[in-house]
Design an enzyme around this catalytic site. Sequence first.
Site, PDB file in Angstrom:
ATOM      1  CD  GLU A  76       4.500   3.589   5.552  1.00  0.00           C
ATOM      2  OE1 GLU A  76       4.182   2.827   6.478  1.00  0.00           O
ATOM      3  OE2 GLU A  76       5.633   3.578   5.009  1.00  0.00           O
ATOM      4  CG  PHE A 138       7.004   0.886  19.811  1.00  0.00           C
ATOM      5  CD1 PHE A 138       8.325   0.738  19.401  1.00  0.00           C
ATOM      6  CD2 PHE A 138       6.004   0.281  19.062  1.00  0.00           C
ATOM      7  CE1 PHE A 138       8.636  -0.015  18.267  1.00  0.00           C
ATOM      8  CE2 PHE A 138       6.306  -0.465  17.931  1.00  0.00           C
ATOM      9  CZ  PHE A 138       7.639  -0.606  17.539  1.00  0.00           C
ATOM     10  CD  GLN A 139       5.923   1.584  14.985  1.00  0.00           C
ATOM     11  OE1 GLN A 139       4.701   1.429  14.984  1.00  0.00           O
ATOM     12  NE2 GLN A 139       6.707   1.005  14.091  1.00  0.00           N
ATOM     13  CE  LYS A 188      -3.686  -0.184  19.201  1.00  0.00           C
ATOM     14  NZ  LYS A 188      -2.505  -1.042  19.513  1.00  0.00           N
ATOM     15  CG  MET A 503      18.497  18.875 -14.156  1.00  0.00           C
ATOM     16  SD  MET A 503      18.476  19.544 -15.844  1.00  0.00           S
ATOM     17  CE  MET A 503      16.763  19.254 -16.296  1.00  0.00           C
TER      18      MET A 503
END
Length: 625
Positions: A76, A138-139, A188, A503
């Site tokens: 993602e 969940f999630q 959802k 760097m």
Amino acid sequence: MRSPQPENQTHSHVSLSPVVAPMRVSGGFALLDSLSRHGVEYIFGYPGGAILPIYDDLYKVEASGGGIKHILVRHEQGAAHAADGYARATGKVGVCFGTSGPGATNLVTGIATAYMDSIPMVIVTGQVSRAVIGTDAFQETDIYGITLPIVKHSYVVRDAKDMARIVAEAFHIASTGRPGPVLIDVPKDVALEEFDYSPVEPGSVRLPGYRPTVKGNPRQISAALKLIRESRRPLLYVGGGAIAANAHQEIKQLAELFHIPVTTTLMGIGAFDENHPLSLGMLGMHGTAYANFAVSDCDLLICVGARFDDRVTGKLDEFANRAKVIHIDIDPAEVGKNRIPEVPIVGDVRNVLLDLLRRSKQLSATTTPNQTQEWLNLITRWKEEYPLEVPQHPDSISPQEVVVELNNQAPDAIYTTDVGQHQMWAAQFLNNGPRRWISSAGLGTMGFGVPAAMGAKVAFPDQEVICISGDASFQMNLQELGTLAQYGINVKTVILNNGWQGMVRQWQQAFYGERYSCSNMEVGMPDIELLGKAYGIKGMVISDRAELKDAIAEMLAHNGPVVVNVHVTKDENCYPMVAPGKSNAQMIGLPRQQKKGSPEPVYCGNCGAKNPPNHTFCPECGTKL
């Protein structure tokens, strides 16, 4: 009253953007149709449980020939950076999708990157159903709360009937005023919920209290013009706001009208032609010496769409401390935040510059070349005495050589970068036009380059897109090579491989007693030829200077994505450099090229350093000479 539909007609048989009267659709379809109406061509995303209803509608839309194309990334974070790269290259709003929980949190770095650099994006996340929000389902993650500090605005869609309005508002907020990312969190069951849908067209929303100032105050514009006419050592300091406003032509006109040299920030690269005689290149920590000397010695600083960032200013109370300041910016919160200007002007950068140019022509208010000629002569001497150098080592390729060769062979390409030394060398040696330089500036996000290049290439498939990366940065998101391979996205990636987090190593050398803690990357770098083969793309390795020119030409000629691993000098440092806490006039690593017949050098009474003639301050300690 809407016409009755046949019983077997549902939104699954309807392509996007045909709706002219209310019809029964799901919240997911309403989202996709609203995105289509706002001109969205590409969505970068990754599916998951909570966002599956939207992806199911997307499948039906694609099957019916709908206009939106989805690019399936491998992570993602890659989706967010790809949407960001698309937005930077086009000036349009980039769009990305992620599911709830880890899918949403994986987007956070990309959202913060866009927020810091004022990039217009709309991020859609799936969320658990409304009934279980707040139960640690969940999630479930409160992505609305997590992202509050790094978005311009956020929504949780509580009712599917609000979807079209929310999308229209999100695009309006993301793309107007100071651009930025907007989050839409979709539970959802909201995506599944069917309702009578009426579209909301772009530009039809009105947001009370949200009215960005786009026109500058005429009195302030007149005051700015007065300061410009009186100045003998003016300097234009141009940032990313000039790119966002498409103000490059107006900046060129202003510079030429009043004979004003121009320096840009990292975000402002491309706003002014760096081959123009008035160009000073980039200023700041790794800016050109002549840009940093100029900002230290100017009597008027005209700040256009920049924010006096610490990497630009160095020691803030010594930044342009001999100068009066005009600050032009669309965001009133930035004007006076770090430096109080004599003339603040809030408004769209392009509109303000147009008004300034019109006002100057009405009054025949120009300056003569003689007014700033002494100043321009001094800057010319600085350019001659402190040029950017391209080292040539007998046994290795310098990273600067690679960037110069890329610029020679692909001068009109869109370039993206990751973050580190390679980014600064690219900023120093590439000569980019507007929206052809794409780099994470404010957040400094390693792993940005490849997915951002993917977004730019999807937007402009017929243009060359090249990512310049480092061996450490490249490994942050190398899985997106799979996305390039799947869709045949013809991005060229050039890795400047010095075996270090470059760097970090430079700072450890300069400021931490050469204690190289956890910065060596020599072990574990994948074999690029084998890695490319594993992904089904071309991998190349360059180790010898004699191979460089032909190998770059081969890379550019190949019809498909390519990754090139260039082994460069391991201990090369990026100079000039303004050390933390020092003024811009106190750079280290300055090359000195005194011309034959030049006047004698001047020795600093404070530190004893030998300085070229005509300086008004010591570049070693900043003392007035």
